[in-house]
Design an enzyme around this catalytic site. Structure first.
Site, PDB file in Angstrom:
ATOM      1  N   TYR A  76       0.821  -1.218   0.000  1.00 33.15           N
ATOM      2  CA  TYR A  76       0.000   0.000   0.000  1.00 33.15           C
ATOM      3  C   TYR A  76       0.855   1.268   0.000  1.00 33.15           C
ATOM      4  CZ  TYR A  76      -4.159  -2.686  -0.074  1.00 33.15           C
ATOM      5  OH  TYR A  76      -5.140  -3.533  -0.501  1.00 33.15           O
ATOM      6  N   ARG A  79       1.747   1.832  -3.512  1.00 37.03           N
ATOM      7  CA  ARG A  79       0.591   2.346  -4.269  1.00 37.03           C
ATOM      8  C   ARG A  79       0.330   3.823  -3.933  1.00 37.03           C
ATOM      9  NH1 ARG A  79      -3.505  -1.686  -4.130  1.00 37.03           N
ATOM     10  NH2 ARG A  79      -4.876  -0.059  -4.929  1.00 37.03           N
ATOM     11  N   HIS A 130     -14.813   1.862  -2.670  1.00 39.04           N
ATOM     12  CA  HIS A 130     -13.785   1.011  -2.053  1.00 39.04           C
ATOM     13  C   HIS A 130     -12.797   1.800  -1.209  1.00 39.04           C
ATOM     14  CE1 HIS A 130     -14.604  -2.181  -5.410  1.00 39.04           C
ATOM     15  NE2 HIS A 130     -15.558  -2.122  -4.498  1.00 39.04           N
ATOM     16  N   CYS A 138      -7.716   2.473  12.483  1.00 42.22           N
ATOM     17  CA  CYS A 138      -7.231   1.450  13.393  1.00 42.22           C
ATOM     18  C   CYS A 138      -7.625   0.076  12.845  1.00 42.22           C
ATOM     19  CB  CYS A 138      -7.849   1.661  14.770  1.00 42.22           C
ATOM     20  SG  CYS A 138      -7.305   0.443  15.981  1.00 42.22           S
ATOM     21  N   CYS A 144     -12.028   0.362  18.504  1.00 38.75           N
ATOM     22  CA  CYS A 144     -11.250   1.580  18.782  1.00 38.75           C
ATOM     23  C   CYS A 144     -11.879   2.796  18.089  1.00 38.75           C
ATOM     24  CB  CYS A 144      -9.806   1.391  18.332  1.00 38.75           C
ATOM     25  SG  CYS A 144      -8.877   2.924  18.290  1.00 38.75           S
ATOM     26  N   CYS A 206      -1.616   2.853  15.797  1.00 43.30           N
ATOM     27  CA  CYS A 206      -2.818   3.616  16.149  1.00 43.30           C
ATOM     28  C   CYS A 206      -2.492   4.534  17.334  1.00 43.30           C
ATOM     29  CB  CYS A 206      -3.973   2.685  16.515  1.00 43.30           C
ATOM     30  SG  CYS A 206      -5.428   3.624  17.035  1.00 43.30           S
ATOM     31  N   CYS A 209      -5.673   3.892  20.513  1.00 44.97           N
ATOM     32  CA  CYS A 209      -5.640   2.758  21.457  1.00 44.97           C
ATOM     33  C   CYS A 209      -4.207   2.372  21.810  1.00 44.97           C
ATOM     34  CB  CYS A 209      -6.412   1.561  20.908  1.00 44.97           C
ATOM     35  SG  CYS A 209      -5.657   0.814  19.434  1.00 44.97           S
TER      36      CYS A 209
HETATM   37  C1  BJW Z   1      -8.836   0.117 -19.668  1.00 46.15           C
HETATM   38  C2  BJW Z   1      -7.617   0.727 -19.835  1.00 46.15           C
HETATM   39  C3  BJW Z   1      -7.650   1.975 -20.420  1.00 46.15           C
HETATM   40  C4  BJW Z   1      -7.184  -1.114 -18.906  1.00 46.15           C
HETATM   41  N1  BJW Z   1      -8.830   2.506 -20.778  1.00 46.15           N
HETATM   42  N2  BJW Z   1     -10.010   0.551 -20.004  1.00 46.15           N
HETATM   43  C5  BJW Z   1     -22.039 -11.411  -5.185  1.00 46.15           C
HETATM   44  C6  BJW Z   1     -21.641 -12.465  -5.971  1.00 46.15           C
HETATM   45  C7  BJW Z   1     -20.379 -13.020  -5.809  1.00 46.15           C
HETATM   46  C8  BJW Z   1     -19.485 -12.541  -4.855  1.00 46.15           C
HETATM   47  C9  BJW Z   1     -19.881 -11.488  -4.089  1.00 46.15           C
HETATM   48  C10 BJW Z   1     -21.129 -10.936  -4.240  1.00 46.15           C
HETATM   49  N3  BJW Z   1     -21.263  -9.913  -3.361  1.00 46.15           N
HETATM   50  C11 BJW Z   1     -20.104  -9.791  -2.665  1.00 46.15           C
HETATM   51  C12 BJW Z   1     -19.245 -10.756  -3.082  1.00 46.15           C
HETATM   52  C13 BJW Z   1     -17.880 -10.968  -2.579  1.00 46.15           C
HETATM   53  C14 BJW Z   1     -16.878 -10.003  -3.161  1.00 46.15           C
HETATM   54  C15 BJW Z   1     -16.808 -10.135  -4.681  1.00 46.15           C
HETATM   55  O1  BJW Z   1     -17.316  -9.366  -5.435  1.00 46.15           O
HETATM   56  N4  BJW Z   1     -16.081 -11.123  -5.146  1.00 46.15           N
HETATM   57  C16 BJW Z   1     -15.904 -11.304  -6.596  1.00 46.15           C
HETATM   58  C17 BJW Z   1     -14.452 -11.614  -6.890  1.00 46.15           C
HETATM   59  C18 BJW Z   1     -16.871 -12.316  -7.118  1.00 46.15           C
HETATM   60  N5  BJW Z   1     -17.189  -8.626  -2.803  1.00 46.15           N
HETATM   61  C19 BJW Z   1     -16.851  -8.136  -1.627  1.00 46.15           C
HETATM   62  O2  BJW Z   1     -16.287  -8.800  -0.775  1.00 46.15           O
HETATM   63  C20 BJW Z   1     -17.202  -6.674  -1.353  1.00 46.15           C
HETATM   64  N6  BJW Z   1     -17.855  -6.557  -0.105  1.00 46.15           N
HETATM   65  C21 BJW Z   1     -19.131  -6.876   0.065  1.00 46.15           C
HETATM   66  O3  BJW Z   1     -19.838  -7.181  -0.861  1.00 46.15           O
HETATM   67  O4  BJW Z   1     -19.561  -6.805   1.372  1.00 46.15           O
HETATM   68  C22 BJW Z   1     -20.754  -7.482   1.735  1.00 46.15           C
HETATM   69  C23 BJW Z   1     -20.460  -8.975   1.705  1.00 46.15           C
HETATM   70  C24 BJW Z   1     -19.333  -9.448   2.335  1.00 46.15           C
HETATM   71  C25 BJW Z   1     -19.061 -10.826   2.292  1.00 46.15           C
HETATM   72  C26 BJW Z   1     -19.904 -11.681   1.597  1.00 46.15           C
HETATM   73  C27 BJW Z   1     -21.014 -11.169   0.943  1.00 46.15           C
HETATM   74  C28 BJW Z   1     -21.295  -9.801   1.006  1.00 46.15           C
HETATM   75  C29 BJW Z   1     -15.940  -5.830  -1.228  1.00 46.15           C
HETATM   76  C30 BJW Z   1     -15.176  -5.732  -2.492  1.00 46.15           C
HETATM   77  C31 BJW Z   1     -13.893  -4.959  -2.263  1.00 46.15           C
HETATM   78  C32 BJW Z   1     -12.979  -4.937  -3.479  1.00 46.15           C
HETATM   79  N7  BJW Z   1     -11.737  -4.392  -3.130  1.00 46.15           N
HETATM   80  C33 BJW Z   1     -10.697  -4.197  -4.125  1.00 46.15           C
HETATM   81  C34 BJW Z   1      -9.388  -3.791  -3.415  1.00 46.15           C
HETATM   82  C35 BJW Z   1      -9.445  -2.368  -2.866  1.00 46.15           C
HETATM   83  C36 BJW Z   1      -8.201  -2.044  -2.111  1.00 46.15           C
HETATM   84  C37 BJW Z   1      -7.003  -1.927  -3.007  1.00 46.15           C
HETATM   85  O5  BJW Z   1      -7.001  -1.071  -3.910  1.00 46.15           O
HETATM   86  O6  BJW Z   1      -6.058  -2.683  -2.805  1.00 46.15           O
HETATM   87  O7  BJW Z   1     -11.101  -3.194  -5.069  1.00 46.15           O
HETATM   88  S1  BJW Z   1     -10.418  -5.620  -5.186  1.00 46.15           S
HETATM   89  C38 BJW Z   1     -10.082  -4.709  -6.639  1.00 46.15           C
HETATM   90  O8  BJW Z   1     -11.093  -4.984  -7.638  1.00 46.15           O
HETATM   91  C39 BJW Z   1     -10.261  -3.215  -6.250  1.00 46.15           C
HETATM   92  C40 BJW Z   1     -10.991  -2.675  -7.444  1.00 46.15           C
HETATM   93  O9  BJW Z   1     -11.679  -1.492  -7.101  1.00 46.15           O
HETATM   94  C41 BJW Z   1     -11.898  -3.809  -7.830  1.00 46.15           C
HETATM   95  C42 BJW Z   1     -12.398  -3.755  -9.239  1.00 46.15           C
HETATM   96  O10 BJW Z   1     -11.345  -3.849 -10.153  1.00 46.15           O
HETATM   97  P1  BJW Z   1     -11.401  -2.992 -11.504  1.00 46.15           P
HETATM   98  O11 BJW Z   1     -11.340  -1.550 -11.197  1.00 46.15           O
HETATM   99  O12 BJW Z   1     -12.510  -3.451 -12.350  1.00 46.15           O
HETATM  100  O13 BJW Z   1      -9.967  -3.360 -12.145  1.00 46.15           O
HETATM  101  P2  BJW Z   1      -9.586  -4.594 -13.104  1.00 46.15           P
HETATM  102  O14 BJW Z   1      -8.105  -4.654 -13.102  1.00 46.15           O
HETATM  103  O15 BJW Z   1     -10.320  -5.804 -12.757  1.00 46.15           O
HETATM  104  O16 BJW Z   1     -10.102  -4.126 -14.535  1.00 46.15           O
HETATM  105  C43 BJW Z   1      -9.499  -3.060 -15.243  1.00 46.15           C
HETATM  106  C44 BJW Z   1     -10.284  -2.881 -16.527  1.00 46.15           C
HETATM  107  O17 BJW Z   1      -9.789  -1.737 -17.190  1.00 46.15           O
HETATM  108  C45 BJW Z   1     -10.175  -4.055 -17.508  1.00 46.15           C
HETATM  109  O18 BJW Z   1     -11.476  -4.329 -17.999  1.00 46.15           O
HETATM  110  C46 BJW Z   1      -9.287  -3.512 -18.619  1.00 46.15           C
HETATM  111  O19 BJW Z   1      -9.610  -4.062 -19.892  1.00 46.15           O
HETATM  112  C47 BJW Z   1      -9.620  -2.052 -18.575  1.00 46.15           C
HETATM  113  N8  BJW Z   1      -8.579  -1.149 -19.014  1.00 46.15           N
HETATM  114  N9  BJW Z   1      -6.630  -0.158 -19.346  1.00 46.15           N
HETATM  115  C48 BJW Z   1      -9.978   1.764 -20.575  1.00 46.15           C
HETATM  116  N10 BJW Z   1      -6.504   2.633 -20.670  1.00 46.15           N
HETATM  117 ZN    ZN Z   2      -6.838   1.932  17.684  1.00 53.22          ZN
END
Ligand code: BJW
Ligand code: ZN
Length: 322
Positions: A76, A79, A130, A138, A144, A206, A209
């Site tokens: 991080y 990043r 996100h 924390c 906390c 933190c 705490c």
């Molecule tokens: C270009 C380009 C250019 C390149 N021009 N285009 C329902 C069904 C199934 C699973 C779940 C569900 N509901 C919840 C889940 C679980 C889970 C989930 O979705 N899992 C899947 C893998 C299936 N979701 C969660 O856990 C979420 N929480 C939640 O739902 O809470 C309630 C709950 C909890 C537990 C169980 C059930 C419900 C939280 C999700 C958090 C995601 N976090 C991350 C990390 C953030 C921190 C960090 O930055 O490190 O977020 S993961 C990562 O993926 C990050 C991104 O925001 C996210 C999306 O990625 P993104 O932006 O789409 O990037 P890429 O790389 O995938 O795509 C890039 C695109 O750009 C590509 O298409 C390229 O072609 C294109 N591109 N260059 C235009 N120049």
């Molecule tokens: Zn704390």
């Protein structure tokens, strides 16, 4: 006569999109990492999704932090450094301008890089699904409760300085080395640079705490999205008025709940425009939708031009101070 297979193909002409855009009031944009790709920030999936030998999505979990907080913080910290040294591109600027001109336009961003806020995107119309790399909280958030926003300190603690800097050499030599390392693009993502083993006491602590580590204020897999953000998004979607247009920009649309907003918007009447480098990431488009293939930083200012005007490059001197 059109080929039967082309019946459900999305439109690709800018003219029909512009016509619809001009009569659209309630517009939603869903942003993903591809929006910031041409600002030099890596995406999560595909070729760009590796940090050293680690899959970025595998590091995006509370378990990865618990297992090895030093590794997680180095990921991080790297990043944060990259994002601070990147500039919003013309797509970030065009979307910010659209928001200023249209108060019924809402942007749901999955990006944590701070580039939309730095492009002066009106905060009330920008929902950070996100979280944000520059918020910290924390580890034991619920007990906390400590958090702080907009901490742009880089590195956030001295131990997280990029490992190309050698604390043993004299300052001039270190500065020179760093300059050359950055020029050739070497940094902690360079696989030849060893990742240091950090002591727990050297990681961000933190201050409230005085017991737990701080963690980045981002949403990891399995965690809920921020409550205030979810409530604003729910309010927008539950409004009785129809949604006219949904822009899906630079996202693989694989992560929920973000990926589910397109069908909700569609159910409320929206036509969908996908802007992506990869046709394979534009799913379930109909003949009333659009697909624009290529770099979002080029396409977005172009297709929004009649509404937002000509968009220049980011001017550092006009952005909010970091
Ligand atoms: C270009 C380009 C250019 C390149 N021009 N285009 C329902 C069904 C199934 C699973 C779940 C569900 N509901 C919840 C889940 C679980 C889970 C989930 O979705 N899992 C899947 C893998 C299936 N979701 C969660 O856990 C979420 N929480 C939640 O739902 O809470 C309630 C709950 C909890 C537990 C169980 C059930 C419900 C939280 C999700 C958090 C995601 N976090 C991350 C990390 C953030 C921190 C960090 O930055 O490190 O977020 S993961 C990562 O993926 C990050 C991104 O925001 C996210 C999306 O990625 P993104 O932006 O789409 O990037 P890429 O790389 O995938 O795509 C890039 C695109 O750009 C590509 O298409 C390229 O072609 C294109 N591109 N260059 C235009 N120049
Ligand atoms: Zn704390």
């Amino acid at each position: 006569m059109s080929h039967p297979a082309s019946r459900d193909m999305p439109l690709t002409d800018v003219a029909s999109f512009v016509q619809h855009l001009q009569s659209s009031k309630r517009i939603v944009a869903l942003l993903g990492a591809g929006l910031s790709a041409s600002s030099g920030l890596p995406t999560f999936r595909g070729a760009g999704g590796l940090w050293r030998t680690y899959d970025a999505t595998m590091l995006a979990t509370p378990q990865a932090f618990q297992r090895d907080p030093g590794l997680s913080w180095q990921f991080y910290s790297y990043r944060r450094h990259m994002a601070l040294n990147a500039k919003p591109n013309r797509a970030h600027l065009a979307l910010a301008e659209l928001a200023r001109r249209n108060p019924a336009f809402i942007t749901l961003s999955q990006n944590v890089d701070g580039l939309s806020p730095r492009a002066n995107h009106p905060a009330g119309q920008l929902k950070l699904l996100h979280g944000n790399l520059f918020d910290v909280k924390c580890w034991d958030e619920h007990r906390c409760g400590y958090s702080r926003k907009n901490d742009f300190t880089d590195p956030i603690v001295p131990a997280l300085a990029l490992p190309t800097e050698n604390p043993d050499s004299d300052l001039k030599a270190a500065a020179e080395k760093k300059k050359h390392a950055l020029l050739r693009g070497a940094d902690i993502s360079d696989i030849n640079v060893e990742i240091p083993q950090l002591k727990r006491e050297d990681l961000p602590q933190c201050p409230s705490c005085k017991k737990n580590l701080l963690r980045p204020g981002v949403v990891w897999f399995g965690e809920s999205l921020p409550e205030d953000v979810m409530s604003d998004v729910d309010d927008y979607f539950s409004d009785r008025e129809k949604i006219d247009l949904m822009l899906v920009i630079g996202t693989s649309a694989k992560v929920y709940p973000a990926a589910g907003y397109t069908s909700i918007a569609r159910a409320k009447g929206a036509r969908v425009a996908v802007i992506n480098m990869d046709r394979g990431d534009a799913r379930e488009l109909t003949k009333d939708d659009w697909f624009f293939e290529g770099d979002a930083a080029v396409i977005i200012p172009d297709i929004l031009k009649t509404v937002v005007g000509e968009i220049g490059e980011f001017d550092d001197t006009k952005g909010p101070a970091l």
